[in-house]
Design an enzyme around this catalytic site. Structure first.
Site, PDB file in Angstrom:
ATOM      1  N   ASP A 292       1.371  -1.218   0.143  1.00  0.00           N
ATOM      2  CA  ASP A 292       0.122   0.321  -0.167  1.00  0.00           C
ATOM      3  C   ASP A 292       0.897   1.006   0.104  1.00  0.00           C
ATOM      4  O   ASP A 292       1.914   1.151   0.444  1.00  0.00           O
ATOM      5  CB  ASP A 292      -1.040  -0.288   0.859  1.00  0.00           C
ATOM      6  CG  ASP A 292      -2.485   0.628   0.829  1.00  0.00           C
ATOM      7  OD1 ASP A 292      -2.411   1.365   0.041  1.00  0.00           O
ATOM      8  OD2 ASP A 292      -3.214   0.477   2.018  1.00  0.00           O
TER       9      ASP A 292
HETATM   10  C1  BGC Z   1      -4.970   3.108  -0.024  1.00  0.00           C
HETATM   11  C2  BGC Z   1      -4.901   2.536  -0.929  1.00  0.00           C
HETATM   12  C3  BGC Z   1      -5.160   2.758  -2.584  1.00  0.00           C
HETATM   13  C4  BGC Z   1      -3.764   3.319  -2.574  1.00  0.00           C
HETATM   14  C5  BGC Z   1      -3.249   4.100  -4.320  1.00  0.00           C
HETATM   15  C6  BGC Z   1      -3.574   4.932  -0.394  1.00  0.00           C
HETATM   16  O1  BGC Z   1      -3.597   5.004   0.498  1.00  0.00           O
HETATM   17  O2  BGC Z   1      -5.206   2.564   1.327  1.00  0.00           O
HETATM   18  O3  BGC Z   1      -6.368   1.550  -0.951  1.00  0.00           O
HETATM   19  O4  BGC Z   1      -5.320   2.283  -3.557  1.00  0.00           O
HETATM   20  O5  BGC Z   1      -3.259   4.419  -1.891  1.00  0.00           O
HETATM   21  O6  BGC Z   1      -3.597   4.811  -3.898  1.00  0.00           O
END
Ligand code: BGC
Length: 758
Positions: A292
């Site tokens: 993530d």
């Molecule tokens: C989120 C993810 C997301 C990623 C990219 C993160 O902060 O937890 O779910 O896919 O950002 O935007």
């Protein structure tokens, strides 16, 4: 953290459902041979480059430090030090970035472009929790199909969806992104979404790679606070958290994303158990795992890594293949391999997995195949896409209360539409709204007006304003509201009307990432507005707009009718009007319990019995002394404008042999005066296990449409694997013994029949 990107152009195509299974990513001998050849040519630095993902940096016009950073990243792109980018959108921008990688770098390996396409790209569908309330797997698959078609036409290869986190705590803002509290429903929906995004084959131009996230247990954070600690048993992990992930994997999901949280002291990003042992070991997953956002770097803040170098080492050892935005791999992995601290085989395995998905998407055949401006112009926001959005939106609405049959409304007389969400065109688009056009949702006033035409008089008053900051991605609302200036006009409209539709709830960004709330009641002066409106006109239908189950005990105690309308997307106002006037008979059922009070959380139907199950009158049993244990509205609950009567379930046999099955049948009759669709639900209880078992577990559901007076036998076939769970011996199997099957319209109001597994 920047998530936004320039608005792109829109596109769309026919809504088609693929009946064939989505293509998993089996190691294909030819492809593996090409990967071997490529790996043989790559330097260690180029290999590590494939494991590096940056957010959009094609815009070099930012302030000086930003510009400098963007230029450095562009250099990385040309040097083959980037394998993927997120948030680069549009045929033109993706083509330009791809050109840098393909023509600028030595080996010309194409980039894979990722984006959060969560509930639509330009045509916006209900938030995933809302769609889950439809219990309609075909409609959910169709929604993901449209989202994939639009995203693919705008150059996107890969969505960071579906989010399959089980959540039993409505304080967590990201409950809106998942399918609710139940692993069985969650697993079915996870597979449907994967099928929808990936289509018949990843090589099709309207298919995009999906990503099961957040692996794992992110939805069980303590106190419902985002990014917070998780501490759960292996039993809960296996029986509750993992089933939707496993279902996504079995449906052929191309990628996984790990999660920000720790579980029992081990951050998921550094978890060998989750990534290497379970996902890539037990399940044999062949795709890749992306971290993530920055989660590899966060291993330092978690306190398991002293610095970014150690963080990179822990993450790569655990099986995190691609680093989203921490720059841990691109900065330190070469040195870790060269110094012997990480084996190059680890890197090769990660790169092989990433290249596999690029091959499956056809990017080695034509790296620009998704970046086609003509397709982009033709395929976004079509009539067909909007029709699909309206279809699933109306199926997602849950009728919670309808005292005295106040609903459906007549298309006549005077209707006052009051409240902060009456004319609002923003909230319904929700968080993670892709490339939605700002303020483009059909408002409730517009929907009602379109439905009644000139047959009724529609009055509108806001009553109380929207709470400042709740509709803005970057803002932190303060929730202090004392503006009563709109009350007189609202009460005047209410007095003049035959019926009031009162639109209350939460703003677009009151749920979603980083939107945990300790108080999930109606904020500001909304309760006061309801009280005052009821005092002048008792015919009030409350329409709730929200991305989470709200605590609405006082609303339920005073308003005669309540529709839960979630955040329904582009067609919200039309979908709600369809239900208000009976053009669509509501069929939605709650995918998550509605608590009576925040103090009951976590509250979910599949709880354990405990050694002292709640017994009325017995103080020394497991219960609250100031309120019932039960939620206000249970999982699976939702009313219709007609009524359904259930027979007791009948079993084809009282005993099931290990290789055999038992058929559970109930007769369901439409006893009202309208055609209606009912979601018939099957639950099971395993009475004695090697570990304690929940008091009920969903094992099947069926949507059945019945004419007035019509009856149908609804059958479910149960086999031993349906009764399996993670036993005390750590095996996924069914244990012989006594069971109870329950059938009913929700998790509470069931009838039962016993059986035995031999
Ligand atoms: C989120 C993810 C997301 C990623 C990219 C993160 O902060 O937890 O779910 O896919 O950002 O935007």
């Amino acid at each position: 953290m920047t998530k936004g990107s320039p608005f792109a152009v829109l596109i769309a195509t026919a809504v088609t459902l693929s009946c064939s299974a989505p293509q998993p990513t089996p190691p294909d001998a030819d492809v593996e041979a090409r990967i071997d050849a490529l790996l043989g040519q790559m330097t260690l630095e180029e290999k590590v480059g494939q494991m590096n993902q940056y957010s959009s940096f094609h815009d070099l016009t930012g302030p000086a430090p930003e510009e400098e950073r963007a230029r450095a990243r562009l250099d990385d792109l040309k040097a083959g030090r980037v394998g993927s980018m997120l948030n680069v959108l549009g045929a033109e921008a993706t083509r330009a970035a791809q050109k840098e990688a393909v023509e600028g770098s030595r080996l010309g390996i194409p980039l894979i472009f990722g984006y959060d396409v969560i509930h639509g790209y330009r045509t916006i569908f209900p938030v995933p929790l809302g769609e889950a309330a439809s219990w309609d797997l075909e409609a959910i698959e169709a929604s993901a199909r449209v989202a994939a078609t639009e995203a693919a036409a705008a150059g996107v290869h890969w969505t960071f969806a579906p989010m399959v986190d089980i959540c039993r705590d409505a304080r967590w803002g990201r409950i809106m992104e998942g399918a609710g509290e139940d692993p069985f429903l969650g697993a079915r929906i996870a597979a449907a979404r994967v099928r929808g995004f990936q289509g018949a084959s990843l090589s099709d131009l309207d298919s995009i790679a999906a990503c099961a996230k957040h692996y794992a247990a992110y939805g069980l954070a303590e106190g419902g606070r985002d990014y917070n600690t998780v501490d759960i048993s292996e039993q809960t992990l296996r029986n509750v958290v993992l089933p939707p992930f496993h279902a996504a994997e079995e449906a052929g999901v191309a990628t996984f994303m790990n999660s920000f949280n720790e579980i029992g002291g081990v951050p998921s990003t550094a978890s060998v158990h989750l990534q290497r042992e379970i996902l890539k070991g037990e399940w044999g997953f062949e795709g890749f795992v992306v971290s993530d956002w920055g989660s590899i770097g966060e291993l330092v803040a978690h306190g398991v890594a002293a610095d970014l170098t150690q963080a990179a080492q822990l993450a790569v050892e655990a099986g995190s293949d691609m680093d989203m935005e921490a720059q841990a791999y691109v900065s330190h992995l070469v040195e870790l391999v060269e110094s012997g601290r990480v084996e190059e085989a680890r890197v090769d395995d990660a790169v092989r997995r990433i290249l596999r998905i690029k091959f499956a998407l056809g990017l080695f055949d034509d790296p620009y195949r998704y970046s086609d401006s003509e397709r982009e112009k033709a395929l976004l926001l079509t009539e067909e896409h909007l029709a699909a959005a309206r279809d699933v939106a109306r199926k997602s609405i849950v009728l919670l209360k309808n005292e005295g049959g106040i609903l459906p409304l007549e298309k006549g007389g005077t209707i006052a539409v009051i409240g902060p969400f009456a004319a609002d065109k923003n909230a319904a688009l929700g968080s993670w709204r892709g490339q939605a056009i700002p303020d483009s949702a059909v408002s409730l006033v517009e929907g009602i007006q379109a439905a009644v035409g000139s047959d009724a008089t529609v009055l509108h008053a806001e009553g109380v304003p929207l709470i400042a900051g709740t509709q803005d991605f970057g803002a932190a609302p303060t929730f202090v509201e004392d503006d009563r200036s709109g009350f007189p006009a609202a009460l005047d409209a209410a007095r003049r009307a035959d019926v009031v539709v009162l639109a209350l709830g939460e703003g677009a960004f009151q749920s979603g990432e980083a939107r945990s709330q300790a108080d999930i009641g109606l904020k500001g002066l909304q309760d006061e507005l309801l009280r005052e409106v009821l005092a002048v006109n008792e015919n009030v239908v409350v329409v709730l707009t929200a991305g989470r189950p709200l605590v609405i005990t006082h609303v339920a105690g005073s308003a005669p009718a309540i529709l839960n309308a979630w955040l329904l997307g582009s067609e919200a106002g039309h979908a709600i009007a369809d239900v208000l006037f009976g053009d669509y008979n509501p069929s939605g059922k709650l995918p998550a319990s509605f608590p009576r009070s925040v103090g009951q959380i976590p509250v979910y139907y599949a709880h354990k019995n405990t050694g002292r199950p709640a017994t009325p009158g017995n103080v020394f049993s497991s219960r609250y002394i100031d309120m019932p244990n039960e939620p206000l509205y249970p999982f699976g609950y939702g009313l219709s404008y007609t009524t359904f009567e259930y027979s007791a379930p009948r079993l084809s046999a009282a005993e099931m042999t290990p290789g055999g099955s038992v058929e559970v049948t109930a007769t369901v009759k439409n006893t009202g005066e309208r055609v209606g669709t009912e979601v018939v639900q099957l639950y099971v209880r395993d009475l004695v296990g090697s570990v304690t078992r929940p008091v009920k577990e969903l094992k099947g559901f069926r949507r059945v449409t019945l004419e007035p007076g019509e009856s149908k036998d609804v059958s479910f076939t149960l086999e031993a694997p349906d009764l399996a769970f993670f036993t005390a011996e750590g095996k996924w199997e069914a244990e012989p013994g006594d069971f109870v099957a329950f059938v009913g319209p929700n998790s509470r109001d069931t009838q039962e029949a016993p059986f035995t597994l031999k």
